[in-house]
Motif scaffolding. Sequence first.
Motif, PDB file in Angstrom:
ATOM      1  N   GLN A 266      80.944  43.214  27.938  1.00  0.00           N
ATOM      2  CA  GLN A 266      81.259  41.987  28.837  1.00  0.00           C
ATOM      3  C   GLN A 266      79.974  41.702  29.411  1.00  0.00           C
ATOM      4  OE1 GLN A 266      84.296  44.456  31.565  1.00  0.00           O
ATOM      5  NE2 GLN A 266      84.757  42.160  31.839  1.00  0.00           N
ATOM      6  N   SER A 267      80.187  40.264  29.873  1.00  0.00           N
ATOM      7  CA  SER A 267      78.873  39.652  30.454  1.00  0.00           C
ATOM      8  C   SER A 267      78.830  39.652  32.028  1.00  0.00           C
ATOM      9  CB  SER A 267      78.862  38.107  29.933  1.00  0.00           C
ATOM     10  OG  SER A 267      80.013  37.421  30.629  1.00  0.00           O
ATOM     11  N   PRO A 268      77.708  39.283  32.691  1.00  0.00           N
ATOM     12  CA  PRO A 268      77.741  39.485  34.085  1.00  0.00           C
ATOM     13  C   PRO A 268      78.699  38.456  34.764  1.00  0.00           C
ATOM     14  CG  PRO A 268      75.572  39.595  33.411  1.00  0.00           C
ATOM     15  CD  PRO A 268      76.482  39.188  32.187  1.00  0.00           C
ATOM     16  N   GLU A 269      78.901  37.458  34.066  1.00  0.00           N
ATOM     17  CA  GLU A 269      79.921  36.257  34.666  1.00  0.00           C
ATOM     18  C   GLU A 269      81.358  36.736  34.525  1.00  0.00           C
ATOM     19  OE1 GLU A 269      77.912  35.527  32.117  1.00  0.00           O
ATOM     20  OE2 GLU A 269      76.477  34.696  33.341  1.00  0.00           O
ATOM     21  N   SER A 270      81.551  37.529  33.418  1.00  0.00           N
ATOM     22  CA  SER A 270      83.147  37.903  33.297  1.00  0.00           C
ATOM     23  C   SER A 270      83.117  39.236  34.422  1.00  0.00           C
ATOM     24  CB  SER A 270      83.413  38.642  31.761  1.00  0.00           C
ATOM     25  OG  SER A 270      82.500  39.636  31.399  1.00  0.00           O
ATOM     26  N   LEU A 271      82.361  40.105  34.885  1.00  0.00           N
ATOM     27  CA  LEU A 271      82.309  41.132  35.572  1.00  0.00           C
ATOM     28  C   LEU A 271      82.470  40.644  37.070  1.00  0.00           C
ATOM     29  CD1 LEU A 271      79.666  43.081  34.094  1.00  0.00           C
ATOM     30  CD2 LEU A 271      82.281  43.985  34.110  1.00  0.00           C
ATOM     31  N   ARG A 272      82.766  39.397  37.263  1.00  0.00           N
ATOM     32  CA  ARG A 272      82.677  38.838  38.639  1.00  0.00           C
ATOM     33  C   ARG A 272      84.183  39.370  39.214  1.00  0.00           C
ATOM     34  NH1 ARG A 272      80.818  33.246  39.879  1.00  0.00           N
ATOM     35  NH2 ARG A 272      80.990  34.042  42.154  1.00  0.00           N
ATOM     36  N   ALA A 273      85.245  39.449  38.234  1.00  0.00           N
ATOM     37  CA  ALA A 273      86.493  40.106  38.675  1.00  0.00           C
ATOM     38  C   ALA A 273      86.279  41.544  38.432  1.00  0.00           C
ATOM     39  CB  ALA A 273      87.602  39.392  37.871  1.00  0.00           C
ATOM     40  N   LEU A 274      87.425  42.238  37.941  1.00  0.00           N
ATOM     41  CA  LEU A 274      87.367  43.579  37.847  1.00  0.00           C
ATOM     42  C   LEU A 274      86.852  43.677  36.209  1.00  0.00           C
ATOM     43  CD1 LEU A 274      90.596  45.262  39.206  1.00  0.00           C
ATOM     44  CD2 LEU A 274      88.435  45.669  40.060  1.00  0.00           C
TER      45      LEU A 274
ATOM     46  N   ARG B 156      86.703  45.086  32.273  1.00  0.00           N
ATOM     47  CA  ARG B 156      87.582  45.694  31.211  1.00  0.00           C
ATOM     48  C   ARG B 156      87.267  47.129  31.008  1.00  0.00           C
ATOM     49  NH1 ARG B 156      86.753  40.538  29.208  1.00  0.00           N
ATOM     50  NH2 ARG B 156      85.292  41.543  27.753  1.00  0.00           N
ATOM     51  N   PHE B 157      87.969  48.112  31.708  1.00  0.00           N
ATOM     52  CA  PHE B 157      87.260  49.529  31.604  1.00  0.00           C
ATOM     53  C   PHE B 157      87.303  49.892  30.190  1.00  0.00           C
ATOM     54  CE2 PHE B 157      88.643  49.317  35.998  1.00  0.00           C
ATOM     55  CZ  PHE B 157      87.536  49.389  36.736  1.00  0.00           C
ATOM     56  N   GLY B 158      88.306  49.485  29.292  1.00  0.00           N
ATOM     57  CA  GLY B 158      88.238  49.969  27.960  1.00  0.00           C
ATOM     58  C   GLY B 158      86.904  49.717  27.126  1.00  0.00           C
ATOM     59  N   ASP B 159      86.528  48.255  27.508  1.00  0.00           N
ATOM     60  CA  ASP B 159      85.426  47.797  26.771  1.00  0.00           C
ATOM     61  C   ASP B 159      84.254  48.975  27.157  1.00  0.00           C
ATOM     62  OD1 ASP B 159      86.782  45.741  26.005  1.00  0.00           O
ATOM     63  OD2 ASP B 159      85.852  44.356  27.346  1.00  0.00           O
ATOM     64  N   TRP B 160      84.031  49.503  28.261  1.00  0.00           N
ATOM     65  CA  TRP B 160      82.907  50.459  28.759  1.00  0.00           C
ATOM     66  C   TRP B 160      83.283  51.872  28.137  1.00  0.00           C
ATOM     67  CZ3 TRP B 160      79.062  47.733  30.173  1.00  0.00           C
ATOM     68  CH2 TRP B 160      79.068  46.436  30.588  1.00  0.00           C
ATOM     69  N   ARG B 161      84.432  52.011  27.926  1.00  0.00           N
ATOM     70  CA  ARG B 161      84.626  53.340  27.597  1.00  0.00           C
ATOM     71  C   ARG B 161      84.323  53.665  25.917  1.00  0.00           C
ATOM     72  NH1 ARG B 161      89.228  53.304  31.017  1.00  0.00           N
ATOM     73  NH2 ARG B 161      90.510  52.372  29.375  1.00  0.00           N
ATOM     74  N   VAL B 162      84.526  52.408  25.371  1.00  0.00           N
ATOM     75  CA  VAL B 162      84.132  52.248  23.831  1.00  0.00           C
ATOM     76  C   VAL B 162      82.665  52.641  23.601  1.00  0.00           C
ATOM     77  CG1 VAL B 162      83.771  50.594  22.095  1.00  0.00           C
ATOM     78  CG2 VAL B 162      85.752  50.431  23.381  1.00  0.00           C
ATOM     79  N   ILE B 163      81.881  52.433  24.634  1.00  0.00           N
ATOM     80  CA  ILE B 163      80.192  52.363  24.557  1.00  0.00           C
ATOM     81  C   ILE B 163      79.955  53.712  25.249  1.00  0.00           C
ATOM     82  CG2 ILE B 163      79.636  50.319  24.125  1.00  0.00           C
ATOM     83  CD1 ILE B 163      78.574  49.981  27.097  1.00  0.00           C
ATOM     84  N   ASN B 164      80.830  54.532  25.531  1.00  0.00           N
ATOM     85  CA  ASN B 164      80.645  55.827  26.465  1.00  0.00           C
ATOM     86  C   ASN B 164      80.094  55.612  27.740  1.00  0.00           C
ATOM     87  OD1 ASN B 164      80.870  58.654  26.290  1.00  0.00           O
ATOM     88  ND2 ASN B 164      78.919  59.044  25.701  1.00  0.00           N
TER      89      ASN B 164
END
Length: 166
Positions: free
Chosen positions: A84-92, A94-102
């Motif tokens: 995810q980019s900083p722009e897309s993180l202004r909303a909640l 996507r936790f699955g994207d962050w779990r993928v990278i541990n």
Amino acid sequence: MKLLAATRILLVGVLCLAAPGMASAELRIVIGSGQVEPLPIAVTDFFGATPADVQIGADIARVVAADLERSGLFKPIDKRAFIQSPESLRALPRFGDWRVINAQALVTGATVSLPDGRLRAEFRLFDVYGETQMTGFAITAAQAVGWRRIAHQIADKIYARLTGED
């Protein structure tokens, strides 16, 4: 003969009584220091609407990640792994994207230069696996204080929230 038999019985009796004490061993458990693995944490560049704010946001994120890493308790994840980019993180996020990278914790934020010359930085700390926001603050300071001081304050708040220590 009776004396010899009595001596033998006495000797066997003494040995029977003394044997359990000689056979018992002392149980000793030694607990050394445990091995603590640093917590994988993702610190994204803070969102900014102007190029100057984008640069300040990247600088703040760099200092926050460095402060946390120097504590020895955190291991910042390389930004090239972020989905995810900083722009897309202004909303909640996507936790699955962050779990993928541990990533176990996620730090996002935004910076804005106010018309009166002050700098406002806000950040949010998320528990990636719990999919919840753990804390969030906004810090407004004069430009004289500088973005670096704000970054250290943010790192302090994250450290305190994740470790329970100031």
